[in-house]
Design a protein around this motif. Structure first.
Motif, PDB file in Angstrom:
ATOM      1  N   GLN A   1      25.904  43.018  33.429  1.00 15.39           N
ATOM      2  CA  GLN A   1      25.437  43.856  32.421  1.00 15.39           C
ATOM      3  C   GLN A   1      26.430  45.076  32.513  1.00 15.39           C
ATOM      4  O   GLN A   1      27.111  45.481  31.699  1.00 15.39           O
ATOM      5  N   ALA A   2      26.743  45.599  33.795  1.00 16.03           N
ATOM      6  CA  ALA A   2      27.380  46.642  33.952  1.00 16.03           C
ATOM      7  C   ALA A   2      29.016  46.251  33.711  1.00 16.03           C
ATOM      8  O   ALA A   2      29.733  47.076  33.007  1.00 16.03           O
ATOM      9  N   LEU A   3      29.399  45.187  34.023  1.00 21.31           N
ATOM     10  CA  LEU A   3      30.794  44.469  33.517  1.00 21.31           C
ATOM     11  C   LEU A   3      30.933  44.576  32.240  1.00 21.31           C
ATOM     12  O   LEU A   3      32.047  45.160  31.718  1.00 21.31           O
ATOM     13  N   ALA A   4      29.952  44.355  31.497  1.00 24.13           N
ATOM     14  CA  ALA A   4      29.960  44.304  29.990  1.00 24.13           C
ATOM     15  C   ALA A   4      30.172  45.776  29.415  1.00 24.13           C
ATOM     16  O   ALA A   4      31.305  46.181  28.641  1.00 24.13           O
ATOM     17  N   ARG A   5      29.437  46.787  30.129  1.00 26.07           N
ATOM     18  CA  ARG A   5      29.719  48.170  29.744  1.00 26.07           C
ATOM     19  C   ARG A   5      31.191  48.567  30.095  1.00 26.07           C
ATOM     20  O   ARG A   5      31.542  49.578  29.499  1.00 26.07           O
ATOM     21  N   LEU A   6      31.759  48.059  31.302  1.00 26.99           N
ATOM     22  CA  LEU A   6      32.942  48.577  31.660  1.00 26.99           C
ATOM     23  C   LEU A   6      34.226  48.039  30.900  1.00 26.99           C
ATOM     24  O   LEU A   6      35.272  48.648  30.604  1.00 26.99           O
ATOM     25  N   ALA A   7      34.042  46.689  30.548  1.00 24.94           N
ATOM     26  CA  ALA A   7      35.151  46.071  29.842  1.00 24.94           C
ATOM     27  C   ALA A   7      35.333  46.337  28.357  1.00 24.94           C
ATOM     28  O   ALA A   7      36.274  46.566  27.617  1.00 24.94           O
ATOM     29  N   GLN A   8      34.179  46.955  27.561  1.00 27.95           N
ATOM     30  CA  GLN A   8      34.457  47.373  26.287  1.00 27.95           C
ATOM     31  C   GLN A   8      35.278  48.530  26.163  1.00 27.95           C
ATOM     32  O   GLN A   8      36.068  48.663  25.295  1.00 27.95           O
ATOM     33  N   PRO A   9      35.069  49.644  27.084  1.00 25.29           N
ATOM     34  CA  PRO A   9      35.680  50.753  26.833  1.00 25.29           C
ATOM     35  C   PRO A   9      37.297  50.634  27.317  1.00 25.29           C
ATOM     36  O   PRO A   9      38.214  51.040  26.746  1.00 25.29           O
ATOM     37  N   LEU A  10      37.311  49.721  28.275  1.00 27.33           N
ATOM     38  CA  LEU A  10      38.729  49.393  28.726  1.00 27.33           C
ATOM     39  C   LEU A  10      39.628  48.582  27.710  1.00 27.33           C
ATOM     40  O   LEU A  10      40.807  48.967  27.443  1.00 27.33           O
ATOM     41  N   CYS A  11      39.081  47.521  27.035  1.00 26.59           N
ATOM     42  CA  CYS A  11      39.559  46.889  26.066  1.00 26.59           C
ATOM     43  C   CYS A  11      40.036  47.589  24.881  1.00 26.59           C
ATOM     44  O   CYS A  11      40.949  47.641  24.140  1.00 26.59           O
ATOM     45  N   ASP A  12      39.030  48.565  24.430  1.00 28.75           N
ATOM     46  CA  ASP A  12      39.170  49.554  23.273  1.00 28.75           C
ATOM     47  C   ASP A  12      40.394  50.455  23.586  1.00 28.75           C
ATOM     48  O   ASP A  12      41.497  50.557  22.566  1.00 28.75           O
ATOM     49  N   THR A  13      40.572  51.062  24.936  1.00 31.19           N
ATOM     50  CA  THR A  13      41.839  51.744  25.088  1.00 31.19           C
ATOM     51  C   THR A  13      43.058  51.102  25.270  1.00 31.19           C
ATOM     52  O   THR A  13      44.247  51.645  24.533  1.00 31.19           O
ATOM     53  N   LEU A  14      42.946  49.746  25.634  1.00 31.14           N
ATOM     54  CA  LEU A  14      44.160  48.998  25.564  1.00 31.14           C
ATOM     55  C   LEU A  14      44.548  48.986  23.983  1.00 31.14           C
ATOM     56  O   LEU A  14      45.806  48.827  23.798  1.00 31.14           O
ATOM     57  N   ARG A  15      43.588  48.379  23.193  1.00 33.48           N
ATOM     58  CA  ARG A  15      43.981  48.121  21.701  1.00 33.48           C
ATOM     59  C   ARG A  15      44.559  49.536  21.125  1.00 33.48           C
ATOM     60  O   ARG A  15      45.412  49.315  20.239  1.00 33.48           O
ATOM     61  N   THR A  16      43.872  50.587  21.305  1.00 29.29           N
ATOM     62  CA  THR A  16      44.278  51.931  20.825  1.00 29.29           C
ATOM     63  C   THR A  16      45.835  52.120  21.173  1.00 29.29           C
ATOM     64  O   THR A  16      46.529  52.601  20.418  1.00 29.29           O
ATOM     65  N   ASP A  17      46.094  51.949  22.522  1.00 23.31           N
ATOM     66  CA  ASP A  17      47.261  52.210  22.861  1.00 23.31           C
ATOM     67  C   ASP A  17      48.416  51.053  22.666  1.00 23.31           C
ATOM     68  O   ASP A  17      49.796  51.343  22.889  1.00 23.31           O
ATOM     69  N   GLY A  18      48.006  49.845  21.926  1.00 26.12           N
ATOM     70  CA  GLY A  18      49.045  48.936  21.764  1.00 26.12           C
ATOM     71  C   GLY A  18      49.207  47.935  23.055  1.00 26.12           C
ATOM     72  O   GLY A  18      50.433  47.710  22.984  1.00 26.12           O
ATOM     73  N   ILE A  19      48.444  48.081  23.916  1.00 27.97           N
ATOM     74  CA  ILE A  19      48.984  47.499  25.221  1.00 27.97           C
ATOM     75  C   ILE A  19      47.898  46.206  25.568  1.00 27.97           C
ATOM     76  O   ILE A  19      46.655  46.166  25.029  1.00 27.97           O
ATOM     77  N   GLY A  20      48.532  45.193  26.184  1.00 27.94           N
ATOM     78  CA  GLY A  20      47.634  44.248  26.849  1.00 27.94           C
ATOM     79  C   GLY A  20      48.203  44.156  28.222  1.00 27.94           C
ATOM     80  O   GLY A  20      49.072  44.434  28.821  1.00 27.94           O
ATOM     81  N   ALA A  21      47.223  43.610  28.961  1.00 31.51           N
ATOM     82  CA  ALA A  21      47.386  43.508  30.792  1.00 31.51           C
ATOM     83  C   ALA A  21      47.208  41.849  30.913  1.00 31.51           C
ATOM     84  O   ALA A  21      46.444  41.036  30.298  1.00 31.51           O
ATOM     85  N   ARG A  22      47.874  41.477  32.097  1.00 35.00           N
ATOM     86  CA  ARG A  22      47.959  40.211  32.510  1.00 35.00           C
ATOM     87  C   ARG A  22      46.969  40.100  33.839  1.00 35.00           C
ATOM     88  O   ARG A  22      46.862  39.079  34.382  1.00 35.00           O
ATOM     89  N   ALA A  23      46.740  41.280  34.597  1.00 37.38           N
ATOM     90  CA  ALA A  23      45.858  41.104  35.827  1.00 37.38           C
ATOM     91  C   ALA A  23      44.831  42.230  35.786  1.00 37.38           C
ATOM     92  O   ALA A  23      45.118  43.503  35.399  1.00 37.38           O
ATOM     93  N   PHE A  24      43.699  41.742  36.299  1.00 39.93           N
ATOM     94  CA  PHE A  24      42.619  42.775  36.329  1.00 39.93           C
ATOM     95  C   PHE A  24      42.073  42.534  37.732  1.00 39.93           C
ATOM     96  O   PHE A  24      42.051  41.550  38.484  1.00 39.93           O
ATOM     97  N   THR A  25      41.099  43.682  38.345  1.00 40.08           N
ATOM     98  CA  THR A  25      40.607  43.617  39.582  1.00 40.08           C
ATOM     99  C   THR A  25      39.027  44.109  39.020  1.00 40.08           C
ATOM    100  O   THR A  25      38.958  45.440  38.289  1.00 40.08           O
ATOM    101  N   LEU A  26      37.903  43.819  39.759  1.00 35.54           N
ATOM    102  CA  LEU A  26      36.732  44.226  39.510  1.00 35.54           C
ATOM    103  C   LEU A  26      36.334  44.455  41.210  1.00 35.54           C
ATOM    104  O   LEU A  26      36.184  43.467  41.786  1.00 35.54           O
ATOM    105  N   SER A  27      36.174  45.637  41.466  1.00 37.33           N
ATOM    106  CA  SER A  27      35.832  46.128  42.746  1.00 37.33           C
ATOM    107  C   SER A  27      34.408  46.704  42.751  1.00 37.33           C
ATOM    108  O   SER A  27      33.700  47.472  42.021  1.00 37.33           O
ATOM    109  N   LEU A  28      33.592  46.073  43.667  1.00 36.84           N
ATOM    110  CA  LEU A  28      32.182  46.597  44.042  1.00 36.84           C
ATOM    111  C   LEU A  28      31.934  47.085  45.324  1.00 36.84           C
ATOM    112  O   LEU A  28      32.265  46.784  46.411  1.00 36.84           O
ATOM    113  N   TYR A  29      31.398  48.585  45.010  1.00 33.32           N
ATOM    114  CA  TYR A  29      31.520  49.527  46.304  1.00 33.32           C
ATOM    115  C   TYR A  29      29.887  49.359  47.003  1.00 33.32           C
ATOM    116  O   TYR A  29      28.981  49.792  45.926  1.00 33.32           O
ATOM    117  N   ARG A  30      29.696  48.854  47.930  1.00 29.97           N
ATOM    118  CA  ARG A  30      28.393  48.788  48.493  1.00 29.97           C
ATOM    119  C   ARG A  30      27.946  50.207  49.080  1.00 29.97           C
ATOM    120  O   ARG A  30      28.835  51.173  49.381  1.00 29.97           O
TER     121      ARG A  30
END
Length: 358
Positions: free
Chosen positions: A98-127
């Motif tokens: 559920q937290a991933l969905a909340r993170l992915a939405q603004p990230l993809c919105d920013t990429l579309r706004t800037d006309g950018i696409g990405a080929r690599a992603f990382t998801l870091s979980l801090y305990r």
């Protein structure tokens, strides 16, 4: 910085904790009076390894420069980043999804706004205890689609389910985007239909397989500028980003100078020799034998002459000229045959079958 030859002298007064060993190992050493690194320098290695483990011996040798140590390089900062912090640590994988969905939405919105696409992603979980678990992700094409990103990371989280350990909980999650490029907007066509949707779905499928099996282990054919049919393509891994991907039909039309005579749907890995009989030396065959089966020719079209690439090899090793014919036998099967060599040059021509149309 300790001068040459004085490393042991510089390390001797330091406590054993400076060797980056565990607290349990340090306490056991102190119990027997080995409180400094200098107290360990004169001890035999074998008894130390037997009582306290090889980690202590390895750390001591690395500190003295007698053994190499692999250091992780500093990671380049991400091009784009989104993060969430939680007042109450997360313990369940469903909460992380559920937290991933909340993170992915603004990230993809920013990429579309800037006309950018990405080929690599990382998801870091801090305990809470400081341990960090990083999940890498790659895509074969530029990605800025929220649903696709969540699906790929969801599959990665499912694979972690067996050995997942949240400790005292996840208090911080960071989603990073790397390898960004300008995304070209594709103009939709009026005749876009199932074929276009299938191509998009196939690219998404390749991303899923690539993250499971590794993009270096999945190959695809890419056009290569060569008139020789078996050299007109090269197999490259999905991670290969060099060169320019072209439409196969446009590519073949370009090779033929605008004329499109057609290519077989099945191209043999190597041309196979056939025994053929022709009415005239430079004409198409009347019948031929391939893999012990005889075929009588009903129709023939050609020749399409393909000269060797003399610039790619010494003249003494240059290949012979090929004359290709599209052949249809009396049973309706269509083949792609060529005659290697020319009678007019005094060569000894031979026949080969290179492809099958249907």
């Amino acid at each position: 910085i300790a001068p040459d030859g004085q490393t042991a002298t510089a390390l001797a007064p330091l406590p054993v904790n400076a060797l980056r060993i565990t607290m349990q190992q340090a306490e056991r050493l102190e119990q027997v009076g080995l409180k400094t690194i200098g107290a360990l320098l004169g001890k035999p290695r074998a008894p130390l390894a037997a009582r306290y483990g090889m980690t202590l011996v390895n750390r001591l040798d690395q500190a003295l420069g007698q053994k190499g140590e692999t250091l992780s390089p500093i990671t380049a900062p991400p091009d784009y980043r989104t993060y969430l912090q939680f007042p109450e640590p997360l313990l369940l994988l469903d909460q992380i999804r559920q937290a991933l969905a909340r993170l992915a939405q603004p990230l993809c919105d920013t990429l579309r706004t800037d006309g950018i696409g990405a080929r690599a992603f990382t998801l870091s979980l801090y305990r809470v205890d400081g341990h960090v678990r990083t999940i890498p992700l790659r895509t074969g094409s530029l990605c800025r689609d929220t649903d696709h990103l969540c699906r790929l990371f969801g599959e990665a989280l499912n694979r972690l389910q067996e050995d997942y350990d949240a400790g005292f909980g996840i208090e911080h999650i960071v989603l990073n985007a790397f390898a960004t490029e300008t995304a070209r907007h594709r103009q939709p066509r009026l005749d876009d239909g199932p074929a276009t949707e299938d191509a998009a779905a196939f690219r998404l499928l390749l991303d899923r397989y690539g993250n499971r099996l590794g993009f270096e282990n999945i190959h695809r054919p890419l056009p290569q500028h060569s008139h020789i049919p078996e050299r007109a393509e090269q197999w490259r891994p999905l991670s290969y980003a060099g060169g320019k991907t072209e439409c196969w039909r446009d590519f073949v039309q370009h090779l033929q100078g605008g004329d499109f005579p057609g290519r077989p749907i099945i191209l043999l890995p190597r041309p196979e020799p056939v025994a053929a009989i022709a009415a005239v030396p430079d004409g198409p065959p009347l019948r031929f034998e391939w893999r012990r089966l005889e075929h009588r020719v009903h129709k023939a079209e050609g020749p399409e002459r393909i000269a060797p690439e003399w610039w790619g090899r010494p003249r003494a090793q240059a290949a012979l000229t090929r004359d290709y014919f599209r052949i249809e036998d009396v049973q309706g099967y269509r083949f792609w045959l060529f005659r290697l060599g020319l009678y007019e040059r005094g060569e000894n021509p031979r026949w080969f079958l290179h492809g099958i149309f249907s």
